[in-house]
Design a protein around this motif. Structure first.
Motif, PDB file in Angstrom:
ATOM      1  N   GLY A  99       0.771  -1.231   0.000  1.00 40.35           N
ATOM      2  CA  GLY A  99       0.000   0.000   0.000  1.00 40.35           C
ATOM      3  C   GLY A  99       0.799   1.276   0.000  1.00 40.35           C
ATOM      4  N   GLU A 100       2.129   1.192   0.043  1.00 37.42           N
ATOM      5  CA  GLU A 100       2.916   2.412   0.031  1.00 37.42           C
ATOM      6  C   GLU A 100       2.770   3.115  -1.316  1.00 37.42           C
ATOM      7  OE1 GLU A 100       4.199  -0.584   0.592  1.00 37.42           O
ATOM      8  OE2 GLU A 100       4.480  -0.590   2.770  1.00 37.42           O
ATOM      9  N   VAL A 101       2.788   4.449  -1.269  1.00 41.65           N
ATOM     10  CA  VAL A 101       2.648   5.209  -2.511  1.00 41.65           C
ATOM     11  C   VAL A 101       3.331   6.560  -2.350  1.00 41.65           C
ATOM     12  CG1 VAL A 101       0.390   6.146  -1.828  1.00 41.65           C
ATOM     13  CG2 VAL A 101       1.001   6.027  -4.250  1.00 41.65           C
ATOM     14  N   SER A 102       3.981   7.006  -3.397  1.00 38.02           N
ATOM     15  CA  SER A 102       4.671   8.291  -3.324  1.00 38.02           C
ATOM     16  C   SER A 102       3.657   9.432  -3.354  1.00 38.02           C
ATOM     17  CB  SER A 102       5.658   8.445  -4.488  1.00 38.02           C
ATOM     18  OG  SER A 102       4.978   8.700  -5.700  1.00 38.02           O
ATOM     19  N   ARG A 103       3.976  10.486  -2.651  1.00 34.43           N
ATOM     20  CA  ARG A 103       3.102  11.663  -2.655  1.00 34.43           C
ATOM     21  C   ARG A 103       2.936  12.211  -4.069  1.00 34.43           C
ATOM     22  NH1 ARG A 103       5.483  11.461   2.335  1.00 34.43           N
ATOM     23  NH2 ARG A 103       4.234  12.216   4.109  1.00 34.43           N
ATOM     24  N   ALA A 104       3.988  12.138  -4.858  1.00 38.46           N
ATOM     25  CA  ALA A 104       3.902  12.632  -6.236  1.00 38.46           C
ATOM     26  C   ALA A 104       2.899  11.829  -7.045  1.00 38.46           C
ATOM     27  CB  ALA A 104       5.280  12.590  -6.894  1.00 38.46           C
ATOM     28  N   ASP A 105       2.833  10.524  -6.812  1.00 43.41           N
ATOM     29  CA  ASP A 105       1.849   9.717  -7.523  1.00 43.41           C
ATOM     30  C   ASP A 105       0.438   9.976  -7.011  1.00 43.41           C
ATOM     31  OD1 ASP A 105       3.365   8.388  -9.490  1.00 43.41           O
ATOM     32  OD2 ASP A 105       4.139   6.974  -8.017  1.00 43.41           O
ATOM     33  N   VAL A 106       0.296  10.283  -5.730  1.00 42.44           N
ATOM     34  CA  VAL A 106      -1.029  10.661  -5.217  1.00 42.44           C
ATOM     35  C   VAL A 106      -1.501  11.940  -5.909  1.00 42.44           C
ATOM     36  CG1 VAL A 106      -2.365  11.350  -3.195  1.00 42.44           C
ATOM     37  CG2 VAL A 106      -0.642   9.547  -2.995  1.00 42.44           C
ATOM     38  N   ALA A 107      -0.598  12.900  -6.046  1.00 46.05           N
ATOM     39  CA  ALA A 107      -0.947  14.143  -6.740  1.00 46.05           C
ATOM     40  C   ALA A 107      -1.386  13.856  -8.172  1.00 46.05           C
ATOM     41  CB  ALA A 107       0.230  15.106  -6.720  1.00 46.05           C
ATOM     42  N   ALA A 108      -0.684  12.954  -8.833  1.00 48.56           N
ATOM     43  CA  ALA A 108      -1.042  12.615 -10.216  1.00 48.56           C
ATOM     44  C   ALA A 108      -2.389  11.916 -10.290  1.00 48.56           C
ATOM     45  CB  ALA A 108       0.047  11.732 -10.827  1.00 48.56           C
ATOM     46  N   VAL A 109      -2.705  11.096  -9.300  1.00 43.65           N
ATOM     47  CA  VAL A 109      -4.017  10.438  -9.257  1.00 43.65           C
ATOM     48  C   VAL A 109      -5.113  11.489  -9.085  1.00 43.65           C
ATOM     49  CG1 VAL A 109      -5.505   8.921  -7.912  1.00 43.65           C
ATOM     50  CG2 VAL A 109      -3.173   8.208  -8.449  1.00 43.65           C
ATOM     51  N   ILE A 110      -4.921  12.444  -8.183  1.00 44.23           N
ATOM     52  CA  ILE A 110      -5.923  13.495  -7.990  1.00 44.23           C
ATOM     53  C   ILE A 110      -6.145  14.250  -9.295  1.00 44.23           C
ATOM     54  CG2 ILE A 110      -6.501  15.615  -6.752  1.00 44.23           C
ATOM     55  CD1 ILE A 110      -4.608  14.601  -4.505  1.00 44.23           C
ATOM     56  N   ALA A 111      -5.050  14.615  -9.956  1.00 46.40           N
ATOM     57  CA  ALA A 111      -5.158  15.368 -11.202  1.00 46.40           C
ATOM     58  C   ALA A 111      -5.942  14.592 -12.250  1.00 46.40           C
ATOM     59  CB  ALA A 111      -3.765  15.721 -11.722  1.00 46.40           C
ATOM     60  N   GLU A 112      -5.731  13.292 -12.304  1.00 44.45           N
ATOM     61  CA  GLU A 112      -6.451  12.457 -13.269  1.00 44.45           C
ATOM     62  C   GLU A 112      -7.918  12.323 -12.888  1.00 44.45           C
ATOM     63  OE1 GLU A 112      -7.470  10.027 -16.400  1.00 44.45           O
ATOM     64  OE2 GLU A 112      -5.602  11.146 -16.125  1.00 44.45           O
ATOM     65  N   VAL A 113      -8.182  12.158 -11.611  1.00 41.11           N
ATOM     66  CA  VAL A 113      -9.540  11.888 -11.139  1.00 41.11           C
ATOM     67  C   VAL A 113     -10.448  13.109 -11.243  1.00 41.11           C
ATOM     68  CG1 VAL A 113     -10.843  11.522  -8.992  1.00 41.11           C
ATOM     69  CG2 VAL A 113      -9.025   9.931  -9.648  1.00 41.11           C
ATOM     70  N   VAL A 114      -9.914  14.276 -10.926  1.00 41.51           N
ATOM     71  CA  VAL A 114     -10.786  15.447 -10.782  1.00 41.51           C
ATOM     72  C   VAL A 114     -11.533  15.776 -12.068  1.00 41.51           C
ATOM     73  CG1 VAL A 114      -9.070  17.232 -11.345  1.00 41.51           C
ATOM     74  CG2 VAL A 114     -10.885  17.729  -9.693  1.00 41.51           C
ATOM     75  N   GLY A 115     -10.961  15.448 -13.205  1.00 44.10           N
ATOM     76  CA  GLY A 115     -11.636  15.705 -14.462  1.00 44.10           C
ATOM     77  C   GLY A 115     -12.174  14.467 -15.143  1.00 44.10           C
ATOM     78  N   ASN A 116     -12.258  13.377 -14.384  1.00 44.14           N
ATOM     79  CA  ASN A 116     -12.646  12.090 -14.962  1.00 44.14           C
ATOM     80  C   ASN A 116     -14.010  11.663 -14.416  1.00 44.14           C
ATOM     81  OD1 ASN A 116     -12.968   9.398 -15.663  1.00 44.14           O
ATOM     82  ND2 ASN A 116     -10.826   8.870 -15.342  1.00 44.14           N
ATOM     83  N   PRO A 117     -15.089  11.883 -15.154  1.00 41.87           N
ATOM     84  CA  PRO A 117     -16.430  11.561 -14.646  1.00 41.87           C
ATOM     85  C   PRO A 117     -16.624  10.087 -14.303  1.00 41.87           C
ATOM     86  CG  PRO A 117     -16.554  12.920 -16.630  1.00 41.87           C
ATOM     87  CD  PRO A 117     -15.133  12.479 -16.503  1.00 41.87           C
ATOM     88  N   SER A 118     -15.809   9.199 -14.881  1.00 43.92           N
ATOM     89  CA  SER A 118     -15.990   7.774 -14.608  1.00 43.92           C
ATOM     90  C   SER A 118     -15.636   7.415 -13.167  1.00 43.92           C
ATOM     91  CB  SER A 118     -15.156   6.930 -15.575  1.00 43.92           C
ATOM     92  OG  SER A 118     -13.784   6.986 -15.256  1.00 43.92           O
ATOM     93  N   THR A 119     -14.964   8.322 -12.462  1.00 41.62           N
ATOM     94  CA  THR A 119     -14.584   8.042 -11.072  1.00 41.62           C
ATOM     95  C   THR A 119     -15.611   8.552 -10.071  1.00 41.62           C
ATOM     96  OG1 THR A 119     -13.300  10.086 -10.835  1.00 41.62           O
ATOM     97  CG2 THR A 119     -12.147   8.145 -11.693  1.00 41.62           C
ATOM     98  N   ILE A 120     -16.644   9.228 -10.539  1.00 44.75           N
ATOM     99  CA  ILE A 120     -17.668   9.757  -9.633  1.00 44.75           C
ATOM    100  C   ILE A 120     -18.396   8.603  -8.941  1.00 44.75           C
ATOM    101  CG2 ILE A 120     -19.879  10.980  -9.552  1.00 44.75           C
ATOM    102  CD1 ILE A 120     -18.803  12.761 -11.829  1.00 44.75           C
TER     103      ILE A 120
END
Length: 218
Positions: free
Chosen positions: A174-195
């Protein structure tokens, strides 16, 4: 171009997130509590907004949120007293959800943690209990609203370099880099399929990890 407001704008993840959003043409408002952090936050390309979410009521938060297209909650008390943890991680977070509804800003991304479940297993006499309890309460509140919410559950955060790859629902990785978390947020925020989804993730073993966009669509 989207207008995105990020609560917890001086946090380590938010400081990595803002440049990703700005680079693709989004306008970012980063909400911070300490005016001494304005310069550092604005170096990311975001507009810094000094406001104390711990003390602002729903109406005041609604005024801040109004006019944006999406809310990202990445704020937190950062440990310390249980009282302040509840005040920020639960109560302030919930007020921003209610405020987003009042401001007609439907999209809401909650940065939670991988273990945020009703049966999180943290005993009440554990110093981590307040955080676990507060995050679960905030996540549940979001699920009960009419907002277009996504709950992100990253694993243990590291300072490792970004990989651009994640594993959903990782087992023991479950470890994850903060930079990858930021990239996930950036991808998710504009991705309606994740709603409507709760997405638990880590970097996982390299041979199982997928590019972030692919993993979120898997």
């Amino acid at each position: 171009m989207s207008r995105i407001i990020v609560f917890g704008g001086h946090g380590r993840i938010a400081l990595l997130l803002a440049p990703l959003l700005v680079a693709r043409g989004d306008e970012v408002t980063s909400v911070i509590r300490n005016p001494d952090h304005v310069e550092e936050v604005e170096q990311t390309g975001a507009r810094a907004l000094v406001a104390d979410v711990e003390t602002l009521d729903t109406a005041a938060l609604s005024d801040i949120i109004r006019g944006h297209d999406a809310v990202v909650w990445s704020a937190g008390a950062g440990g310390g007293s249980a009282e302040r943890t509840y005040a920020v991680d639960r109560d302030a977070a919930i007020r921003t959800m209610d405020a987003a509804g009042e401001a007609d800003v439907a999209r809401y991304v909650m940065v939670s943690w991988i273990g945020s479940k009703a049966d999180h297993g943290v005993p009440e006499d554990d110093g981590f209990f307040a955080y676990a309890d507060a995050k679960w309460a905030a996540d549940e509140h979001l699920r009960g609203t009419a907002l277009e919410g996504t709950i992100l559950g990253p694993g243990t955060l590291t300072f490792d370099a970004p990989t651009g790859r994640i594993v959903l629902d990782p087992e023991g990785h479950g470890e994850v880099s903060r930079a990858d978390v930021a990239a996930v947020i950036a991808e998710v925020v504009g991705n309606p399929s994740t709603i409507g989804r709760t997405i638990r993730f880590g970097n996982g073993p390299a041979d199982a990890a997928l590019p972030i966009a692919d993993a979120l669509h898997a």
